[in-house]
Motif scaffolding. Sequence first.
Motif, short mmCIF file in Angstrom:
data_model
loop_
_atom_site.label_atom_id
_atom_site.label_comp_id
_atom_site.label_asym_id
_atom_site.label_seq_id
_atom_site.Cartn_x
_atom_site.Cartn_y
_atom_site.Cartn_z
N GLU A 196 0.84 -1.18 0.00
CA GLU A 196 0.00 0.00 0.00
C GLU A 196 0.89 1.25 0.00
O GLU A 196 2.08 1.18 0.36
N SER A 197 0.35 2.38 -0.42
CA SER A 197 1.10 3.64 -0.39
C SER A 197 1.46 4.02 1.04
O SER A 197 0.59 4.06 1.92
N PRO A 198 2.75 4.31 1.31
CA PRO A 198 3.13 4.68 2.69
C PRO A 198 2.48 5.99 3.14
O PRO A 198 2.21 6.16 4.33
N ARG A 199 2.23 6.89 2.20
CA ARG A 199 1.58 8.15 2.59
C ARG A 199 0.12 7.93 2.98
O ARG A 199 -0.40 8.58 3.88
N TRP A 200 -0.55 6.98 2.29
CA TRP A 200 -1.92 6.66 2.70
C TRP A 200 -1.92 5.98 4.06
O TRP A 200 -2.76 6.28 4.91
N LEU A 201 -0.97 5.08 4.29
CA LEU A 201 -0.88 4.40 5.58
C LEU A 201 -0.65 5.40 6.71
O LEU A 201 -1.27 5.30 7.78
N ALA A 202 0.25 6.36 6.49
CA ALA A 202 0.51 7.39 7.50
C ALA A 202 -0.76 8.20 7.78
O ALA A 202 -1.04 8.56 8.93
N LYS A 203 -1.51 8.48 6.72
CA LYS A 203 -2.74 9.24 6.86
C LYS A 203 -3.76 8.50 7.73
O LYS A 203 -4.59 9.10 8.41
N GLN A 204 -3.68 7.15 7.72
CA GLN A 204 -4.58 6.32 8.53
C GLN A 204 -4.02 6.07 9.93
O GLN A 204 -4.62 5.33 10.72
N GLY A 205 -2.87 6.65 10.23
CA GLY A 205 -2.24 6.43 11.54
C GLY A 205 -1.47 5.13 11.64
O GLY A 205 -1.07 4.71 12.73
N ARG A 206 -1.25 4.45 10.51
CA ARG A 206 -0.53 3.16 10.50
C ARG A 206 0.96 3.42 10.21
O ARG A 206 1.52 3.04 9.20
N ASN A 207 1.60 4.09 11.20
CA ASN A 207 2.96 4.60 10.98
C ASN A 207 4.01 3.50 10.90
O ASN A 207 5.00 3.64 10.18
N GLU A 208 3.83 2.40 11.64
CA GLU A 208 4.81 1.33 11.58
C GLU A 208 4.87 0.70 10.20
O GLU A 208 5.96 0.42 9.67
N GLU A 209 3.70 0.46 9.60
CA GLU A 209 3.66 -0.09 8.24
C GLU A 209 4.25 0.89 7.24
O GLU A 209 5.00 0.50 6.33
N ALA A 210 3.91 2.17 7.40
CA ALA A 210 4.44 3.20 6.50
C ALA A 210 5.96 3.28 6.60
O ALA A 210 6.66 3.36 5.59
N LEU A 211 6.48 3.23 7.83
CA LEU A 211 7.93 3.32 8.05
C LEU A 211 8.65 2.13 7.43
O LEU A 211 9.73 2.28 6.85
N ALA A 212 8.06 0.95 7.53
CA ALA A 212 8.68 -0.25 6.95
C ALA A 212 8.84 -0.11 5.43
O ALA A 212 9.88 -0.45 4.86
N ILE A 213 7.80 0.42 4.78
CA ILE A 213 7.86 0.59 3.32
C ILE A 213 8.83 1.71 2.95
O ILE A 213 9.65 1.56 2.03
N LEU A 214 8.78 2.84 3.67
CA LEU A 214 9.69 3.95 3.41
C LEU A 214 11.15 3.54 3.62
O LEU A 214 12.04 4.01 2.91
N SER A 215 11.39 2.65 4.59
CA SER A 215 12.76 2.17 4.83
C SER A 215 13.27 1.36 3.65
O SER A 215 14.45 1.46 3.29
N LYS A 216 12.41 0.56 3.05
CA LYS A 216 12.81 -0.19 1.85
C LYS A 216 13.10 0.74 0.68
O LYS A 216 13.95 0.46 -0.16
#
Length: 449
Positions: A196-216
Amino acid sequence: MENQGSTLFVYKITLVAAVGGLLFGYDTAVIAGAIGFLQIKFDLSPSMVGWIASCALVGCIFGALFAGPLSDWLGRKKILVLSAILFGISSVGIAVPSDLNWFVFFRIIGGLGIGIASMLAPMYITEIAPAEKRGRLVSINQLGIVTGILLIYFVNAKIAGLYNESWNVETGWRWMFGSGIFPSVLFLVLLFFVPESPRWLAKQGRNEEALAILSKINGPEKAGAELIEINQGVFSESASFSEIFKPGIRKALVAGIFLAMFSQITGINAIMYYAPEIFKSTGDGSDSALLQTILVGVVNFLFTLVAIKYVDKLGRKVLLLAGSAGMTLCLALIGGAFYLGLAKGYLVLISILAYIAFFALSLGPLAFVVIAEIFPNRTRGRAMSLCVFALWIFVFIVSQCFPILLELIGNAYTFWIFMLMSLFAFLFVWKFIPETKEKSLEEMEKLWL
């Protein structure tokens, strides 16, 4: 290397999303090979030719309009899956219609899928891509579109050459549309292998998932800083629909809508949808016209590669200005050839191919690049939906009116109208479009304030 992220990971995601662009190109351009046979089978008037060529665009308009809000609600990936399913339903449905009404119905269903993919694929890539590679990566979506166009031109020519014209009038065009089931299934399967888009995940408050994708994507060190910046952009203000009309974002919205408009009223889809009929009007037979149409697809593909190579080096604005200036000159030559009775021979073909080259260098990929990157994260879904909604309205107008204009005022004046629109596009880009290369998505709002 650990702190740099994975370029391979980013390109894998981009290429999967670009298959949505491939479906977009494949499904919109399939009509080019079929429209002549449909006209004979159903004895269509010029206005009905326009409607049959453009009816899918009704679906595109609504698909683009609702793709943004739906993707803000359910996520970018789920709505891209929906677009693949709609493509598949349309391909199967059109292959077996009993009458023209069912044909129109299933074309509109496919249009919904095209509208969704046309808006969401570049937005998804934009939200994944590192700033320094964003122009190139979003342009790969346009490469997907032109690959789809080129592919269906070959498929159309191959199917049309299987048997005689009477077979094409009864059956061949059904095969042309039905072939779309293969890329639809491919897109659907590949989407299960991307995040999923990390920016959409961050918008939903799902920061751990967003950070994992951004780290990759960017490496752990840069990912943490980027996530903080994303969250500041997301939560600095409420993301109500009315926010896109506030100062700054409103200016970006107007620029995006006008850029979308100019990418269409300069005539590209008149050529993409009606290329075989244009070449027939120069005196070429059906087979020769289909082969010349393949040349259009090849040039479109090759010069999109050139745009991808230089968009992050030269910038968006330089390429947009060069392309719109070249398109203006080429359209003047095409109109002049028809006006002076010089359409037979190679002048029209060469001028059309040069026009396609300039379009593929500029408005083709870069309209989507600019529209996808000029809005802040919290408003991007809604704002892009409005821009792409406007784009499809103008695709519909051009596609519907082109055969009527040819009958009313002739080839020359029709292409000269497109020439004037290309000139206006040049002036608009020169005065109103800022350079956006290498700026983060969170910096974009400052450009307009």
